[in-house]
Write a protein that holds these residues in place. Sequence first.
Motif, PDB file in Angstrom:
ATOM      1  N   ALA A   1       0.619  -7.326  10.307  1.00  0.00           N
ATOM      2  CA  ALA A   1      -0.826  -7.304  10.533  1.00  0.00           C
ATOM      3  C   ALA A   1      -1.346  -5.906  10.865  1.00  0.00           C
ATOM      4  O   ALA A   1      -2.449  -5.549  10.467  1.00  0.00           O
ATOM      5  N   ASP A   2      -0.558  -5.124  11.577  1.00  0.00           N
ATOM      6  CA  ASP A   2      -0.996  -3.785  11.977  1.00  0.00           C
ATOM      7  C   ASP A   2      -0.382  -2.682  11.125  1.00  0.00           C
ATOM      8  O   ASP A   2      -0.489  -1.510  11.448  1.00  0.00           O
TER       9      ASP A   2
ATOM     10  N   PRO B   1       0.536  -0.543   7.361  1.00  0.00           N
ATOM     11  CA  PRO B   1      -0.288   0.219   6.420  1.00  0.00           C
ATOM     12  C   PRO B   1      -0.799  -0.599   5.234  1.00  0.00           C
ATOM     13  O   PRO B   1      -1.759  -0.192   4.587  1.00  0.00           O
ATOM     14  N   LEU B   2      -0.162  -1.751   4.955  1.00  0.00           N
ATOM     15  CA  LEU B   2      -0.625  -2.575   3.834  1.00  0.00           C
ATOM     16  C   LEU B   2      -1.651  -3.587   4.321  1.00  0.00           C
ATOM     17  O   LEU B   2      -1.501  -4.159   5.402  1.00  0.00           O
ATOM     18  N   ASP B   3      -2.659  -3.817   3.497  1.00  0.00           N
ATOM     19  CA  ASP B   3      -3.639  -4.837   3.870  1.00  0.00           C
ATOM     20  C   ASP B   3      -3.164  -6.205   3.370  1.00  0.00           C
ATOM     21  O   ASP B   3      -2.165  -6.318   2.653  1.00  0.00           O
ATOM     22  N   GLU B   4      -3.875  -7.253   3.764  1.00  0.00           N
ATOM     23  CA  GLU B   4      -3.471  -8.613   3.422  1.00  0.00           C
ATOM     24  C   GLU B   4      -3.406  -8.835   1.909  1.00  0.00           C
ATOM     25  O   GLU B   4      -2.526  -9.531   1.404  1.00  0.00           O
ATOM     26  N   LYS B   5      -4.312  -8.209   1.192  1.00  0.00           N
ATOM     27  CA  LYS B   5      -4.343  -8.344  -0.265  1.00  0.00           C
ATOM     28  C   LYS B   5      -3.078  -7.736  -0.894  1.00  0.00           C
ATOM     29  O   LYS B   5      -2.473  -8.329  -1.783  1.00  0.00           O
ATOM     30  N   GLN B   6      -2.657  -6.571  -0.424  1.00  0.00           N
ATOM     31  CA  GLN B   6      -1.454  -5.928  -0.942  1.00  0.00           C
ATOM     32  C   GLN B   6      -0.196  -6.731  -0.585  1.00  0.00           C
ATOM     33  O   GLN B   6       0.695  -6.903  -1.416  1.00  0.00           O
ATOM     34  N   ILE B   7      -0.162  -7.243   0.634  1.00  0.00           N
ATOM     35  CA  ILE B   7       0.980  -8.056   1.061  1.00  0.00           C
ATOM     36  C   ILE B   7       1.080  -9.311   0.206  1.00  0.00           C
ATOM     37  O   ILE B   7       2.172  -9.709  -0.200  1.00  0.00           O
ATOM     38  N   GLU B   8      -0.045  -9.918  -0.105  1.00  0.00           N
ATOM     39  CA  GLU B   8      -0.033 -11.126  -0.928  1.00  0.00           C
ATOM     40  C   GLU B   8       0.463 -10.829  -2.337  1.00  0.00           C
ATOM     41  O   GLU B   8       1.169 -11.645  -2.943  1.00  0.00           O
TER      42      GLU B   8
ATOM     43  N   LEU C   1      -8.162 -13.735  -2.017  1.00  0.00           N
ATOM     44  CA  LEU C   1      -8.256 -12.440  -1.337  1.00  0.00           C
ATOM     45  C   LEU C   1      -8.894 -11.358  -2.198  1.00  0.00           C
ATOM     46  O   LEU C   1      -9.052 -10.229  -1.754  1.00  0.00           O
TER      47      LEU C   1
END
Length: 124
Positions: free
Chosen positions: A60-61, A63-70, A96
């Motif tokens: 969550a904290d 460098p990758l945002d949720e969209k990149q992680i998905e 997302l």
Amino acid sequence: MPLLPPIEYAAAEPAGQAVWDRIKSQEGRDPWVELKLLGRSPAAMSDTYDAATLVAAEFADGPLDEKQIEAIRLAVSSANNCVHCVRAHSKKAMKLGWSEAEVSDILAITAECTMLNYYHRHRD
């Protein structure tokens, strides 16, 4: 196809229903299918959920945002040939903000890399 079908709330033992209730209160929805497959063992269901939650919190904290992680989750699901996971992560990726074309490209690139990996592994 799993040997044992996912367990539903009504069929779970009381300890399993307690884990289910905790997950539903934290997630706002029923447990995902992998957890339902573990529903015959409340301890396994709880431990798996807790581990997944801990890992997600670590990202969550980052460098990758949720969209990149998905997108990474989608690619790994595809590389692992998990149809259920590909469907679930494709839907979430589009929610997302990934377009259908972008999701298709992620899947195509993953397939290409997987195929080349198999080729080089068996060629050598």
